[in-house]
Design a protein around this motif. Structure first.
Motif, PDB file in Angstrom:
ATOM      1  N   CYS A 252       0.816  -1.228   0.000  1.00 56.59           N
ATOM      2  CA  CYS A 252       0.000   0.000   0.000  1.00 56.59           C
ATOM      3  C   CYS A 252       0.847   1.273   0.000  1.00 56.59           C
ATOM      4  N   ARG A 253       2.085   1.172  -0.513  1.00 54.86           N
ATOM      5  CA  ARG A 253       2.953   2.356  -0.484  1.00 54.86           C
ATOM      6  C   ARG A 253       2.378   3.508  -1.294  1.00 54.86           C
ATOM      7  N   ARG A 254       1.748   3.206  -2.397  1.00 53.28           N
ATOM      8  CA  ARG A 254       1.156   4.277  -3.213  1.00 53.28           C
ATOM      9  C   ARG A 254       0.061   5.005  -2.442  1.00 53.28           C
ATOM     10  N   PHE A 255      -0.687   4.277  -1.632  1.00 54.25           N
ATOM     11  CA  PHE A 255      -1.742   4.885  -0.830  1.00 54.25           C
ATOM     12  C   PHE A 255      -1.143   5.780   0.255  1.00 54.25           C
ATOM     13  N   TYR A 256      -0.097   5.293   0.934  1.00 58.38           N
ATOM     14  CA  TYR A 256       0.597   6.114   1.927  1.00 58.38           C
ATOM     15  C   TYR A 256       1.185   7.365   1.267  1.00 58.38           C
ATOM     16  N   ASN A 257       1.735   7.185   0.087  1.00 62.84           N
ATOM     17  CA  ASN A 257       2.298   8.305  -0.659  1.00 62.84           C
ATOM     18  C   ASN A 257       1.240   9.376  -0.885  1.00 62.84           C
ATOM     19  N   PHE A 258       0.054   8.943  -1.280  1.00 59.00           N
ATOM     20  CA  PHE A 258      -1.049   9.882  -1.523  1.00 59.00           C
ATOM     21  C   PHE A 258      -1.431  10.618  -0.236  1.00 59.00           C
ATOM     22  N   LEU A 259      -1.544   9.880   0.872  1.00 59.73           N
ATOM     23  CA  LEU A 259      -1.931  10.503   2.138  1.00 59.73           C
ATOM     24  C   LEU A 259      -0.893  11.520   2.603  1.00 59.73           C
ATOM     25  N   MET A 260       0.381  11.162   2.478  1.00 65.91           N
ATOM     26  CA  MET A 260       1.439  12.073   2.902  1.00 65.91           C
ATOM     27  C   MET A 260       1.510  13.294   1.995  1.00 65.91           C
ATOM     28  N   ALA A 261       1.273  13.080   0.706  1.00 62.56           N
ATOM     29  CA  ALA A 261       1.248  14.202  -0.231  1.00 62.56           C
ATOM     30  C   ALA A 261       0.093  15.148   0.091  1.00 62.56           C
ATOM     31  N   ASP A 262      -1.040  14.580   0.436  1.00 58.47           N
ATOM     32  CA  ASP A 262      -2.205  15.402   0.787  1.00 58.47           C
ATOM     33  C   ASP A 262      -1.914  16.241   2.028  1.00 58.47           C
ATOM     34  N   ASN A 263      -1.215  15.651   3.013  1.00 59.68           N
ATOM     35  CA  ASN A 263      -0.846  16.401   4.214  1.00 59.68           C
ATOM     36  C   ASN A 263       0.140  17.516   3.882  1.00 59.68           C
ATOM     37  N   MET A 264       1.126  17.212   3.005  1.00 60.27           N
ATOM     38  CA  MET A 264       2.091  18.228   2.602  1.00 60.27           C
ATOM     39  C   MET A 264       1.404  19.376   1.876  1.00 60.27           C
ATOM     40  N   LYS A 265       0.441  19.067   1.023  1.00 57.42           N
ATOM     41  CA  LYS A 265      -0.290  20.113   0.304  1.00 57.42           C
ATOM     42  C   LYS A 265      -0.997  21.047   1.281  1.00 57.42           C
ATOM     43  N   LYS A 266      -1.606  20.480   2.302  1.00 48.91           N
ATOM     44  CA  LYS A 266      -2.314  21.292   3.284  1.00 48.91           C
ATOM     45  C   LYS A 266      -1.347  22.234   4.011  1.00 48.91           C
ATOM     46  N   ILE A 267      -0.164  21.715   4.360  1.00 44.07           N
ATOM     47  CA  ILE A 267       0.817  22.552   5.057  1.00 44.07           C
ATOM     48  C   ILE A 267       1.303  23.673   4.155  1.00 44.07           C
ATOM     49  N   ILE A 268       1.640  23.340   2.910  1.00 45.35           N
ATOM     50  CA  ILE A 268       2.123  24.360   1.968  1.00 45.35           C
ATOM     51  C   ILE A 268       1.057  25.415   1.721  1.00 45.35           C
ATOM     52  N   LEU A 269      -0.172  24.973   1.512  1.00 42.60           N
ATOM     53  CA  LEU A 269      -1.257  25.916   1.231  1.00 42.60           C
ATOM     54  C   LEU A 269      -1.588  26.780   2.450  1.00 42.60           C
ATOM     55  N   SER A 270      -1.339  26.264   3.654  1.00 38.02           N
ATOM     56  CA  SER A 270      -1.575  27.078   4.848  1.00 38.02           C
ATOM     57  C   SER A 270      -0.578  28.227   4.928  1.00 38.02           C
ATOM     58  N   HIS A 271       0.538  28.118   4.183  1.00 36.45           N
ATOM     59  CA  HIS A 271       1.556  29.175   4.145  1.00 36.45           C
ATOM     60  C   HIS A 271       1.629  29.811   2.749  1.00 36.45           C
ATOM     61  N   ARG A 272       0.555  29.762   1.999  1.00 37.56           N
ATOM     62  CA  ARG A 272       0.633  30.205   0.601  1.00 37.56           C
ATOM     63  C   ARG A 272       1.003  31.682   0.471  1.00 37.56           C
ATOM     64  N   GLN A 273       0.566  32.512   1.404  1.00 35.76           N
ATOM     65  CA  GLN A 273       0.904  33.927   1.307  1.00 35.76           C
ATOM     66  C   GLN A 273       2.404  34.153   1.514  1.00 35.76           C
ATOM     67  N   ALA A 274       2.991  33.428   2.466  1.00 37.44           N
ATOM     68  CA  ALA A 274       4.421  33.578   2.731  1.00 37.44           C
ATOM     69  C   ALA A 274       5.272  32.990   1.611  1.00 37.44           C
ATOM     70  N   LEU A 275       4.725  31.978   0.917  1.00 34.74           N
ATOM     71  CA  LEU A 275       5.501  31.295  -0.127  1.00 34.74           C
ATOM     72  C   LEU A 275       5.222  31.841  -1.521  1.00 34.74           C
ATOM     73  N   PHE A 276       3.955  32.196  -1.790  1.00 32.49           N
ATOM     74  CA  PHE A 276       3.567  32.578  -3.142  1.00 32.49           C
ATOM     75  C   PHE A 276       2.988  33.984  -3.244  1.00 32.49           C
ATOM     76  N   GLY A 277       2.892  34.709  -2.124  1.00 30.85           N
ATOM     77  CA  GLY A 277       2.284  36.037  -2.147  1.00 30.85           C
ATOM     78  C   GLY A 277       3.045  37.022  -3.021  1.00 30.85           C
ATOM     79  N   ASP A 278       2.326  38.023  -3.509  1.00 27.54           N
ATOM     80  CA  ASP A 278       2.943  39.027  -4.393  1.00 27.54           C
ATOM     81  C   ASP A 278       3.985  39.868  -3.673  1.00 27.54           C
ATOM     82  N   HIS A 279       3.871  39.972  -2.343  1.00 24.88           N
ATOM     83  CA  HIS A 279       4.771  40.840  -1.591  1.00 24.88           C
ATOM     84  C   HIS A 279       6.087  40.163  -1.246  1.00 24.88           C
TER      85      HIS A 279
END
Length: 401
Positions: A252-279
């Motif tokens: 089930c490594r592909r399934f774990y990969n998906f779950l971990m990727a989903d968690n990483m996406k949430k963390i990155i998106l929670s910081h989207r202004q600091a990472l991708f903001g225009d300023h």
């Protein structure tokens, strides 16, 4: 008359179907729980030396047969799933102080410091510098449990909070933790060395943290000063080799990969202004289109390729994984090194274990231990070019006690 004679046979047929269904369910349970798997002591790979003989004599647990918890303890999947919930109820809550370090690029790194609750068995001042797994921090259950046990045995503990992992700590630069970036860990270790000049260090890394601590020690021999030993738990050693197995459905490594990727996406998106903001001044290679690709990513590799590698200017995912994996640094570690892996780890493919086994055959200071069962819940895999030095801190602020 014939119908009346046939009627009594129906319950017998029905009972047979129920019995077959129960047998099928029991078979699936036995297979899923891995109940027929025999228990065994860990497999140890090391060169015969005075240190190895001392360790085996002093720590009989290394050669003791591992008896997992009843019913569910033989299944790596179920241990991984259940430990999180059990830990939230039963794990201790050690008390520590949070420290803040301002890095030269403006990033704010944090770590938690826990003082010992008893005298060390030999009376020495020893500090465990701990690097958690992917997207983890000092508030995770397995870290709290580990720290509590270490404190009660006379160890001071310093636990790195991966950059961006704590939900209540905002990013102060367009960068977050990556697979092999040792900057924040190095800053924490330097703080401990300066604040406690008499202390000796035990370096501990879990999963992704195992990659970081081994890479940190191997980057320069100066990083190994005052280090008694290093313990790496459940890491994969080479992200380049691991990415192929991490896309397979086996275990089930592909399934774990998906779950971990989903968690990483949430963390990155929670910081989207600091990472991708225009300023903010983003890395030149990081574009707004990468944010749209992030939404559709279903694996850690896609996230690493579209976002993570660009924090440090890597041109390709292959280059990123090659440069940031600890495999190319392990042979430069001269302090005693223990590499611990679980034979049934759902995430680390058995082919990756040839790396520590080969190393232990070449270097007398290395011991590789493979446990027959997954005895604890870990979370793995996910940077910085070796020719770039760890940025010095520009200031250190302390939390109130």
């Amino acid at each position: 008359m014939n119908a009346m004679l046939e009627t009594p046979e129906l319950p017998a047929v029905f009972d047979g179907v129920k019995l077959a269904a129960v047998a099928a369910v029991l078979y699936v349970i036995v297979r899923c729980l891995n109940l027929k798997s025999p228990t065994a002591p860990p497999d140890l790979y090391f060169q015969d030396s005075g240190l190895s003989r001392f360790l085996l004599k002093s720590c009989p647990l290394l050669t003791k047969e591992y008896i997992p918890p009843l019913i569910w303890g033989k299944s790596g999947h179920i241990q991984t799933a259940l430990y999180g919930k059990m830990g939230r109820v039963r794990s201790p809550h050690p008390y520590g102080h949070r420290k803040f370090i301002t890095m030269s690029d403006g990033a704010t790194s944090t770590f938690d410091l826990f003082e010992p609750l008893a005298e060390h068995c030999v009376g020495d001042d020893v500090t465990m510098v701990i690097c958690p797994g992917i997207a983890n921090h000092s508030e995770k259950q397995y870290i709290r449990t580990f720290v509590d046990y270490a404190q009660k045995n006379g160890y001071r503990c310093a636990v790195l909070n991966h950059l961006g992992a704590l939900p209540n700590i905002e990013l102060t630069s367009p960068r977050m933790f990556t697979y092999g970036c040792t900057w924040e860990f190095g800053a924490m270790v330097n703080y401990i060395k300066k604040t406690y000049p008499q202390t000796q260090l035990v370096v501990v890394g879990f999963s992704l943290g195992g990659n970081i601590v081994c890479k940190y020690l191997g980057e320069t021999q100066a990083n190994q000063e005052k280090v008694l030993c290093c313990v790496s738990v459940c890491q994969g050693y080479s992200a380049l080799r691991a990415q192929e197995t991490f896309m397979q459905w086996d275990q089930c490594r592909r399934f774990y990969n998906f779950l971990m990727a989903d968690n990483m996406k949430k963390i990155i998106l929670s910081h989207r202004q600091a990472l991708f903001g225009d300023h903010v001044k983003k890395p030149q290679s990081l574009e707004d289109t990468d944010l749209s690709r992030l939404y559709t990513a279903t694996s850690l590799m896609q996230i690493d390729d579209n976002v993570m590698r660009k924090f440090h200017g890597y041109n390709s995912l292959k280059e990123y994984y090659e440069e940031e994996s600890c495999m190319r640094y392990l042979h430069r570690i001269y302090v005693p090194l223990m590499l611990v892996n679980a034979a049934d780890d759902p995430l680390v493919h058995e082919s990756l274990l040839t790396i520590p086994k080969s190393l232990s055959a070449l270097q007398a200071n290395t011991k590789e231990m493979t446990s027959p069962q997954l005895s604890s819940h870990m979370q793995p895999l996910q940077t910085r070019k070796p020719e770039r030095e760890i940025p010095p801190t520009t200031g250190i602020t302390y939390s109130p006690k």
